[in-house]
Design a protein around this motif. Sequence first.
Motif, PDB file in Angstrom:
ATOM      1  N   ASN A 147       0.818  -1.205   0.000  1.00 39.81           N
ATOM      2  CA  ASN A 147       0.000   0.000   0.000  1.00 39.81           C
ATOM      3  C   ASN A 147       0.858   1.262   0.000  1.00 39.81           C
ATOM      4  O   ASN A 147       2.003   1.253   0.463  1.00 39.81           O
ATOM      5  CB  ASN A 147      -0.904   0.039   1.233  1.00 39.81           C
ATOM      6  CG  ASN A 147      -1.840  -1.149   1.326  1.00 39.81           C
ATOM      7  OD1 ASN A 147      -2.877  -1.189   0.691  1.00 39.81           O
ATOM      8  ND2 ASN A 147      -1.457  -2.129   2.139  1.00 39.81           N
ATOM      9  N   LEU A 148       0.255   2.322  -0.513  1.00 36.28           N
ATOM     10  CA  LEU A 148       0.811   3.658  -0.358  1.00 36.28           C
ATOM     11  C   LEU A 148      -0.031   4.423   0.659  1.00 36.28           C
ATOM     12  O   LEU A 148      -1.265   4.325   0.646  1.00 36.28           O
ATOM     13  CB  LEU A 148       0.789   4.431  -1.679  1.00 36.28           C
ATOM     14  CG  LEU A 148       1.717   3.977  -2.807  1.00 36.28           C
ATOM     15  CD1 LEU A 148       1.510   4.865  -4.020  1.00 36.28           C
ATOM     16  CD2 LEU A 148       3.169   3.999  -2.369  1.00 36.28           C
ATOM     17  N   ILE A 149       0.634   5.158   1.533  1.00 38.77           N
ATOM     18  CA  ILE A 149      -0.055   6.122   2.393  1.00 38.77           C
ATOM     19  C   ILE A 149       0.093   7.465   1.694  1.00 38.77           C
ATOM     20  O   ILE A 149       1.205   7.978   1.532  1.00 38.77           O
ATOM     21  CB  ILE A 149       0.541   6.159   3.806  1.00 38.77           C
ATOM     22  CG1 ILE A 149       0.436   4.781   4.464  1.00 38.77           C
ATOM     23  CG2 ILE A 149      -0.155   7.217   4.651  1.00 38.77           C
ATOM     24  CD1 ILE A 149      -0.975   4.274   4.645  1.00 38.77           C
ATOM     25  N   ILE A 150      -1.020   8.012   1.250  1.00 37.07           N
ATOM     26  CA  ILE A 150      -1.020   9.219   0.423  1.00 37.07           C
ATOM     27  C   ILE A 150      -1.672  10.361   1.191  1.00 37.07           C
ATOM     28  O   ILE A 150      -2.824  10.244   1.637  1.00 37.07           O
ATOM     29  CB  ILE A 150      -1.754   8.968  -0.908  1.00 37.07           C
ATOM     30  CG1 ILE A 150      -1.072   7.819  -1.676  1.00 37.07           C
ATOM     31  CG2 ILE A 150      -1.791  10.240  -1.755  1.00 37.07           C
ATOM     32  CD1 ILE A 150      -1.824   7.384  -2.919  1.00 37.07           C
ATOM     33  N   GLU A 151      -0.948  11.450   1.337  1.00 38.50           N
ATOM     34  CA  GLU A 151      -1.442  12.603   2.085  1.00 38.50           C
ATOM     35  C   GLU A 151      -1.621  13.791   1.145  1.00 38.50           C
ATOM     36  O   GLU A 151      -0.686  14.227   0.478  1.00 38.50           O
ATOM     37  CB  GLU A 151      -0.458  12.965   3.197  1.00 38.50           C
ATOM     38  CG  GLU A 151      -0.832  14.208   3.977  1.00 38.50           C
ATOM     39  CD  GLU A 151       0.172  14.523   5.070  1.00 38.50           C
ATOM     40  OE1 GLU A 151       0.202  15.682   5.523  1.00 38.50           O
ATOM     41  OE2 GLU A 151       0.939  13.620   5.449  1.00 38.50           O
ATOM     42  N   THR A 152      -2.842  14.287   1.061  1.00 40.19           N
ATOM     43  CA  THR A 152      -3.134  15.476   0.271  1.00 40.19           C
ATOM     44  C   THR A 152      -3.546  16.604   1.211  1.00 40.19           C
ATOM     45  O   THR A 152      -3.990  16.356   2.337  1.00 40.19           O
ATOM     46  CB  THR A 152      -4.257  15.221  -0.750  1.00 40.19           C
ATOM     47  OG1 THR A 152      -5.479  14.933  -0.050  1.00 40.19           O
ATOM     48  CG2 THR A 152      -3.902  14.045  -1.653  1.00 40.19           C
ATOM     49  N   SER A 153      -3.395  17.827   0.738  1.00 40.55           N
ATOM     50  CA  SER A 153      -3.714  18.957   1.597  1.00 40.55           C
ATOM     51  C   SER A 153      -4.329  20.080   0.788  1.00 40.55           C
ATOM     52  O   SER A 153      -3.784  20.507  -0.228  1.00 40.55           O
ATOM     53  CB  SER A 153      -2.453  19.460   2.310  1.00 40.55           C
ATOM     54  OG  SER A 153      -2.757  20.543   3.165  1.00 40.55           O
ATOM     55  N   ASP A 154      -5.489  20.538   1.235  1.00 34.53           N
ATOM     56  CA  ASP A 154      -6.131  21.724   0.685  1.00 34.53           C
ATOM     57  C   ASP A 154      -6.580  22.530   1.891  1.00 34.53           C
ATOM     58  O   ASP A 154      -5.754  23.041   2.622  1.00 34.53           O
ATOM     59  CB  ASP A 154      -7.295  21.331  -0.222  1.00 34.53           C
ATOM     60  CG  ASP A 154      -7.717  22.462  -1.139  1.00 34.53           C
ATOM     61  OD1 ASP A 154      -7.255  23.593  -0.923  1.00 34.53           O
ATOM     62  OD2 ASP A 154      -8.512  22.226  -2.056  1.00 34.53           O
ATOM     63  N   ASN A 155      -7.868  22.646   2.122  1.00 30.15           N
ATOM     64  CA  ASN A 155      -8.319  23.233   3.378  1.00 30.15           C
ATOM     65  C   ASN A 155      -8.160  22.239   4.524  1.00 30.15           C
ATOM     66  O   ASN A 155      -8.002  22.624   5.680  1.00 30.15           O
ATOM     67  CB  ASN A 155      -9.784  23.671   3.266  1.00 30.15           C
ATOM     68  CG  ASN A 155      -9.970  24.813   2.289  1.00 30.15           C
ATOM     69  OD1 ASN A 155      -9.107  25.676   2.175  1.00 30.15           O
ATOM     70  ND2 ASN A 155     -11.081  24.804   1.570  1.00 30.15           N
ATOM     71  N   LEU A 156      -8.208  20.960   4.177  1.00 30.22           N
ATOM     72  CA  LEU A 156      -8.034  19.888   5.141  1.00 30.22           C
ATOM     73  C   LEU A 156      -6.928  18.962   4.679  1.00 30.22           C
ATOM     74  O   LEU A 156      -6.682  18.806   3.484  1.00 30.22           O
ATOM     75  CB  LEU A 156      -9.330  19.085   5.301  1.00 30.22           C
ATOM     76  CG  LEU A 156     -10.546  19.786   5.893  1.00 30.22           C
ATOM     77  CD1 LEU A 156     -11.754  18.862   5.814  1.00 30.22           C
ATOM     78  CD2 LEU A 156     -10.294  20.214   7.330  1.00 30.22           C
ATOM     79  N   THR A 157      -6.268  18.339   5.639  1.00 33.91           N
ATOM     80  CA  THR A 157      -5.339  17.255   5.318  1.00 33.91           C
ATOM     81  C   THR A 157      -6.128  15.960   5.241  1.00 33.91           C
ATOM     82  O   THR A 157      -6.879  15.622   6.152  1.00 33.91           O
ATOM     83  CB  THR A 157      -4.249  17.140   6.392  1.00 33.91           C
ATOM     84  OG1 THR A 157      -3.454  18.315   6.393  1.00 33.91           O
ATOM     85  CG2 THR A 157      -3.345  15.941   6.127  1.00 33.91           C
ATOM     86  N   LYS A 158      -5.953  15.236   4.127  1.00 35.73           N
ATOM     87  CA  LYS A 158      -6.614  13.953   3.957  1.00 35.73           C
ATOM     88  C   LYS A 158      -5.550  12.888   3.735  1.00 35.73           C
ATOM     89  O   LYS A 158      -4.655  13.072   2.913  1.00 35.73           O
ATOM     90  CB  LYS A 158      -7.585  13.998   2.778  1.00 35.73           C
ATOM     91  CG  LYS A 158      -8.708  15.012   2.966  1.00 35.73           C
ATOM     92  CD  LYS A 158      -9.591  15.100   1.733  1.00 35.73           C
ATOM     93  CE  LYS A 158     -10.672  16.170   1.911  1.00 35.73           C
ATOM     94  NZ  LYS A 158     -11.528  16.299   0.716  1.00 35.73           N
ATOM     95  N   SER A 206      -8.403  15.923   8.596  1.00 32.53           N
ATOM     96  CA  SER A 206      -8.182  16.759   9.771  1.00 32.53           C
ATOM     97  C   SER A 206      -7.675  18.139   9.394  1.00 32.53           C
ATOM     98  O   SER A 206      -7.053  18.329   8.348  1.00 32.53           O
ATOM     99  CB  SER A 206      -7.166  16.077  10.702  1.00 32.53           C
ATOM    100  OG  SER A 206      -6.825  16.899  11.783  1.00 32.53           O
ATOM    101  N   GLU A 207      -7.909  19.098  10.287  1.00 35.02           N
ATOM    102  CA  GLU A 207      -7.348  20.440  10.163  1.00 35.02           C
ATOM    103  C   GLU A 207      -6.022  20.561  10.900  1.00 35.02           C
ATOM    104  O   GLU A 207      -5.270  21.508  10.666  1.00 35.02           O
ATOM    105  CB  GLU A 207      -8.319  21.478  10.728  1.00 35.02           C
ATOM    106  CG  GLU A 207      -9.593  21.650   9.942  1.00 35.02           C
ATOM    107  CD  GLU A 207     -10.478  22.724  10.525  1.00 35.02           C
ATOM    108  OE1 GLU A 207     -10.346  23.001  11.740  1.00 35.02           O
ATOM    109  OE2 GLU A 207     -11.306  23.289   9.784  1.00 35.02           O
ATOM    110  N   ILE A 208      -5.728  19.636  11.798  1.00 30.94           N
ATOM    111  CA  ILE A 208      -4.584  19.824  12.693  1.00 30.94           C
ATOM    112  C   ILE A 208      -3.491  18.774  12.559  1.00 30.94           C
ATOM    113  O   ILE A 208      -2.385  18.963  13.070  1.00 30.94           O
ATOM    114  CB  ILE A 208      -5.041  19.887  14.171  1.00 30.94           C
ATOM    115  CG1 ILE A 208      -5.731  18.575  14.572  1.00 30.94           C
ATOM    116  CG2 ILE A 208      -5.957  21.079  14.396  1.00 30.94           C
ATOM    117  CD1 ILE A 208      -6.071  18.507  16.059  1.00 30.94           C
ATOM    118  N   PHE A 209      -3.756  17.649  11.875  1.00 29.88           N
ATOM    119  CA  PHE A 209      -2.744  16.603  11.732  1.00 29.88           C
ATOM    120  C   PHE A 209      -2.195  16.601  10.312  1.00 29.88           C
ATOM    121  O   PHE A 209      -2.942  16.729   9.340  1.00 29.88           O
ATOM    122  CB  PHE A 209      -3.334  15.228  12.058  1.00 29.88           C
ATOM    123  CG  PHE A 209      -3.749  15.053  13.489  1.00 29.88           C
ATOM    124  CD1 PHE A 209      -2.804  14.827  14.474  1.00 29.88           C
ATOM    125  CD2 PHE A 209      -5.082  15.124  13.850  1.00 29.88           C
ATOM    126  CE1 PHE A 209      -3.179  14.667  15.809  1.00 29.88           C
ATOM    127  CE2 PHE A 209      -5.482  14.967  15.173  1.00 29.88           C
ATOM    128  CZ  PHE A 209      -4.515  14.739  16.151  1.00 29.88           C
TER     129      PHE A 209
END
Length: 292
Positions: free
Chosen positions: A133-144, A161-164
């Motif tokens: 698997n890949l752990i994929i982190e995207t960020s706009d107004n929220l981090t997903k 999340s807004e904070i992590f």
Amino acid sequence: MKKYILLSLFLLSIIINSIIFANGDLNKISKIINFDNDLIGDASLTNDNKLFFLNLSNSNGHGQWVEWQKNGKTIKRIMNASGCKISPDGKYYSYLDLQDYKINIIDADDDEKINTFSTKRGANVQWTSDSKNLIIETSDNLTKIYKFNISTGVTEKILESEIFFSATTVINNNILYLLKDKTPDAPDSDCDIVRYNLLTKKFEVISFPFIKDLWIFDYFTVSPDEKIIVFQNCSLKDSAMYIISMDTLKVIDKIKLKGNVLLSGSSWSHDSSHFIFTATMKEIYKYTIPKY
């Protein structure tokens, strides 16, 4: 949003500063790559620690690419690409195609594409230790943060999340390490380092009360075996890189830094014996964990 502010500040620091290690600490690290002329970038170790993936660009903004280097020689290059990472078993690699903003997952033996993950403008990518698997982190107004199965294409959202942010994987596939923004409305706020259990959905803050004037801004990394945590103290009173035992939460080493510069781009050996990191996006250093 904070991640893009951090990037802007980091690029500004490149222009006005240079990284210098304080006298007495030079024997603890070794410079392994120095980018010439207008090149900037970072590097990742492969599974055999003998080959580097380099994510490179011209500092003037003209061109961005990924290349493989062995013994100082370029053996392969992909243009209009960034964020290349190799799987722990060495069988696959992933990179972001900057033309269509898709993360391509490639079979390393024949360079055939096996899957893709679409993003809006990019993402931070980490492999799970089983290379499935890949752990994929995207960020706009929220981090997903998503878990993406490279074989089936099944995508699971594991955090929004807004904070992590700044997800980091370890050998235990049920654990992520993250930064937690203490004051989300402030772009230069202090952060906690937290351990997140994907099964119990519980967060554990890793505390360092024994360090005075501690200000964790962005740079941190955790060894694959979770025995070592490394972070940069961004306090003007103590700008240093700390190496801490996770078993005892005691400082086992400290690298003093001169200059208001952020570190970035860590990559660990699979036995957790050493890691490489980037300074000013111009220099790659190797640090070996001392006996403790």
